[in-house]
Design a protein around this motif. Structure first.
Motif, PDB file in Angstrom:
ATOM      1  N   GLY A 233       0.843  -1.182   0.000  1.00 14.91           N
ATOM      2  CA  GLY A 233       0.000   0.000   0.000  1.00 14.91           C
ATOM      3  C   GLY A 233       0.877   1.228   0.000  1.00 14.91           C
ATOM      4  N   PRO A 234       0.277   2.387   0.169  1.00 11.45           N
ATOM      5  CA  PRO A 234       1.088   3.601   0.236  1.00 11.45           C
ATOM      6  C   PRO A 234       1.983   3.578   1.457  1.00 11.45           C
ATOM      7  CG  PRO A 234      -1.164   4.061   0.830  1.00 11.45           C
ATOM      8  CD  PRO A 234      -1.141   2.679   0.298  1.00 11.45           C
ATOM      9  N   GLY A 235       3.129   4.176   1.320  1.00 14.58           N
ATOM     10  CA  GLY A 235       4.030   4.241   2.468  1.00 14.58           C
ATOM     11  C   GLY A 235       5.394   3.723   2.093  1.00 14.58           C
ATOM     12  N   GLY A 236       6.266   3.684   3.073  1.00 14.92           N
ATOM     13  CA  GLY A 236       7.634   3.261   2.830  1.00 14.92           C
ATOM     14  C   GLY A 236       8.511   3.780   3.933  1.00 14.92           C
ATOM     15  N   GLY A 237       9.813   3.647   3.725  1.00 12.57           N
ATOM     16  CA  GLY A 237      10.746   3.983   4.789  1.00 12.57           C
ATOM     17  C   GLY A 237      10.658   5.425   5.230  1.00 12.57           C
ATOM     18  N   PHE A 238      10.603   6.354   4.267  1.00 14.83           N
ATOM     19  CA  PHE A 238      10.636   7.772   4.633  1.00 14.83           C
ATOM     20  C   PHE A 238       9.430   8.137   5.494  1.00 14.83           C
ATOM     21  CE2 PHE A 238      10.189  12.294   3.987  1.00 14.83           C
ATOM     22  CZ  PHE A 238      11.488  12.715   4.112  1.00 14.83           C
ATOM     23  N   GLN A 239       8.237   7.755   5.017  1.00 12.96           N
ATOM     24  CA  GLN A 239       7.031   8.096   5.768  1.00 12.96           C
ATOM     25  C   GLN A 239       7.051   7.437   7.147  1.00 12.96           C
ATOM     26  OE1 GLN A 239       7.161   7.164   2.637  1.00 12.96           O
ATOM     27  NE2 GLN A 239       5.590   8.108   1.381  1.00 12.96           N
ATOM     28  N   ALA A 240       7.463   6.158   7.174  1.00  6.84           N
ATOM     29  CA  ALA A 240       7.467   5.444   8.447  1.00  6.84           C
ATOM     30  C   ALA A 240       8.410   6.121   9.435  1.00  6.84           C
ATOM     31  CB  ALA A 240       7.886   4.003   8.227  1.00  6.84           C
ATOM     32  N   GLY A 241       9.597   6.507   8.950  1.00  8.47           N
ATOM     33  CA  GLY A 241      10.549   7.168   9.835  1.00  8.47           C
ATOM     34  C   GLY A 241       9.992   8.454  10.408  1.00  8.47           C
ATOM     35  N   VAL A 242       9.330   9.240   9.541  1.00 10.77           N
ATOM     36  CA  VAL A 242       8.789  10.513  10.013  1.00 10.77           C
ATOM     37  C   VAL A 242       7.670  10.281  11.020  1.00 10.77           C
ATOM     38  CG1 VAL A 242       7.554  12.565   9.306  1.00 10.77           C
ATOM     39  CG2 VAL A 242       9.442  11.756   7.941  1.00 10.77           C
ATOM     40  N   ILE A 243       6.791   9.300  10.740  1.00 11.86           N
ATOM     41  CA  ILE A 243       5.662   9.081  11.654  1.00 11.86           C
ATOM     42  C   ILE A 243       6.185   8.591  13.001  1.00 11.86           C
ATOM     43  CG2 ILE A 243       3.589   7.714  12.028  1.00 11.86           C
ATOM     44  CD1 ILE A 243       3.173   7.754   9.023  1.00 11.86           C
ATOM     45  N   PHE A 244       7.183   7.708  12.975  1.00 12.62           N
ATOM     46  CA  PHE A 244       7.748   7.210  14.228  1.00 12.62           C
ATOM     47  C   PHE A 244       8.349   8.365  15.026  1.00 12.62           C
ATOM     48  CE2 PHE A 244      10.410   4.773  17.030  1.00 12.62           C
ATOM     49  CZ  PHE A 244       9.666   3.623  17.224  1.00 12.62           C
ATOM     50  N   ALA A 245       9.105   9.224  14.320  1.00 12.63           N
ATOM     51  CA  ALA A 245       9.700  10.380  14.990  1.00 12.63           C
ATOM     52  C   ALA A 245       8.609  11.283  15.542  1.00 12.63           C
ATOM     53  CB  ALA A 245      10.594  11.143  14.024  1.00 12.63           C
ATOM     54  N   ALA A 246       7.523  11.447  14.773  1.00 11.95           N
ATOM     55  CA  ALA A 246       6.435  12.315  15.222  1.00 11.95           C
ATOM     56  C   ALA A 246       5.819  11.777  16.508  1.00 11.95           C
ATOM     57  CB  ALA A 246       5.375  12.429  14.135  1.00 11.95           C
TER      58      ALA A 246
END
Lengths: 168, 143
Positions: free
Chosen positions: B32-45
């Motif tokens: 689905g949509p998503g990937g490393g960059f988005q996951a990293g940002v959401i985790f940091a958020a």
């Protein structure tokens, strides 16, 4: 969205500006969802509206929250910006229609990407991580460099203030 | 904001789901949509959210600076390491087809590790920038 952008430029209170730019990012994310670019929309919502708002608020904490009045006349920048805008709109008129299957961009490498020899259902991930792996490695290195730069800049500041305190 | 009861309760309820969503975005990025960059940002958020509600020192106790700085470099190393692993197995740099006997599985494995690398670096950088900015403000308040 246009209203947000106009209010954004008129406001002098930087706190309101930060909140409004977060709002602008969320609106941009909905536009991107409407354009079926869900990956980009997700990034926009998380980075543009989330992290950068927090970072700007953090920066705002360190400085004054009122923008000072500019001393120069705004007409030259305004004329420049609007003429560039007109040029861009003129250029956009020459682009192929949205989602036109015969557009040049859909004829070049995209058919090969869509054949999907790597067998990953999300084409965006396949393109980013596999077909253009070098590109993404470069991007990751850029992010790493940004982090290293931040550490280098702000660390030194810390040690110098400590030195000052020792001097006092 | 440390004494705001509503924020504390809602934060405690939400943060696990934010972190879980980040992991989901990471591992579901192939489908689905998503990937490393988005996951990293959401985790940091998620962690930034925690730091805002419970205070920076509390967050630093959970995710210490050393860990964040290690993450910064580790992600790039994992990414480049996948490329070098391809070299050792007889392919080109960043050639995933050789990572497994079945070339398609090799691609999956390569993409998976590359995305892990991206996520770790992005998360580390975002947290580091936040820590730096936030701790500067604190120090000036102390002074």
């Amino acid at each position: 969205m246009a209203i947000t952008a106009v209010v954004l430029t008129l406001r002098r209170n930087l706190f309101a500006v930060v909140v409004l730019s977060g709002l602008y990012s969320f609106l941009m994310a909905t536009v991107l969802v409407a354009l079926d670019a869900v990956d980009v929309a997700m990034t926009e919502a998380a980075v543009g509206a989330g992290i950068s708002t927090v970072l700007l608020l953090g920066a705002l904490h360190l400085c004054k929250s009122e923008e000072s009045r500019s001393t120069r006349s705004p007409w030259l920048p305004l004329a420049l910006a609007s003429s560039v805008g007109v040029l861009l709109i003129y250029g956009a008129l020459g682009l192929p229609d949205f989602a036109d299957p015969n557009a040049p961009i859909h004829q070049h490498v995209v058919p090969r990407y869509l054949q999907n020899e790597v067998d990953v259902p999300n084409v965006v991930t396949a393109v980013l991580a596999s077909f253009r792996g070098y590109d993404t490695l470069g991007e990751t290195t850029v992010v790493f460099t940004a982090g290293a730069g931040i550490i280098a800049l702000l660390r030194r500041r810390k040690s110098s203030t400590e030195k000052n305190r020792d001097g006092k | 904001m440390e004494n705001n009861l509503v924020l504390r309760v809602v934060g405690k309820l939400l943060i696990p789901f934010i972190l879980l969503f980040a992991v989901y975005v990471q591992f579901h990025g192939d489908f689905g949509p998503g990937g490393g960059f988005q996951a990293g940002v959401i985790f940091a958020a998620g962690i930034v959210f925690y730091a805002i509600i419970f205070g920076l020192d509390q967050a630093r106790r959970i995710v210490p600076d050393r860990l964040v700085e290690t993450m910064l470099a580790l992600g790039v190393l994992i990414y480049a390491g996948v490329g070098v692993a391809g070299l050792f197995l007889g392919g080109n740099f960043l050639d995933y087809f050789v990572l497994d006997r079945n070339p398609v599985h090799g691609q999956h494995r390569g993409i998976f590790w590359v995305e892990v690398g991206v996520a770790i670096t992005v998360c580390g950088v975002m947290l580091k920038i936040f820590y730096m900015f936030a701790s500067r403000g604190q120090r000036e308040e102390d002074a």
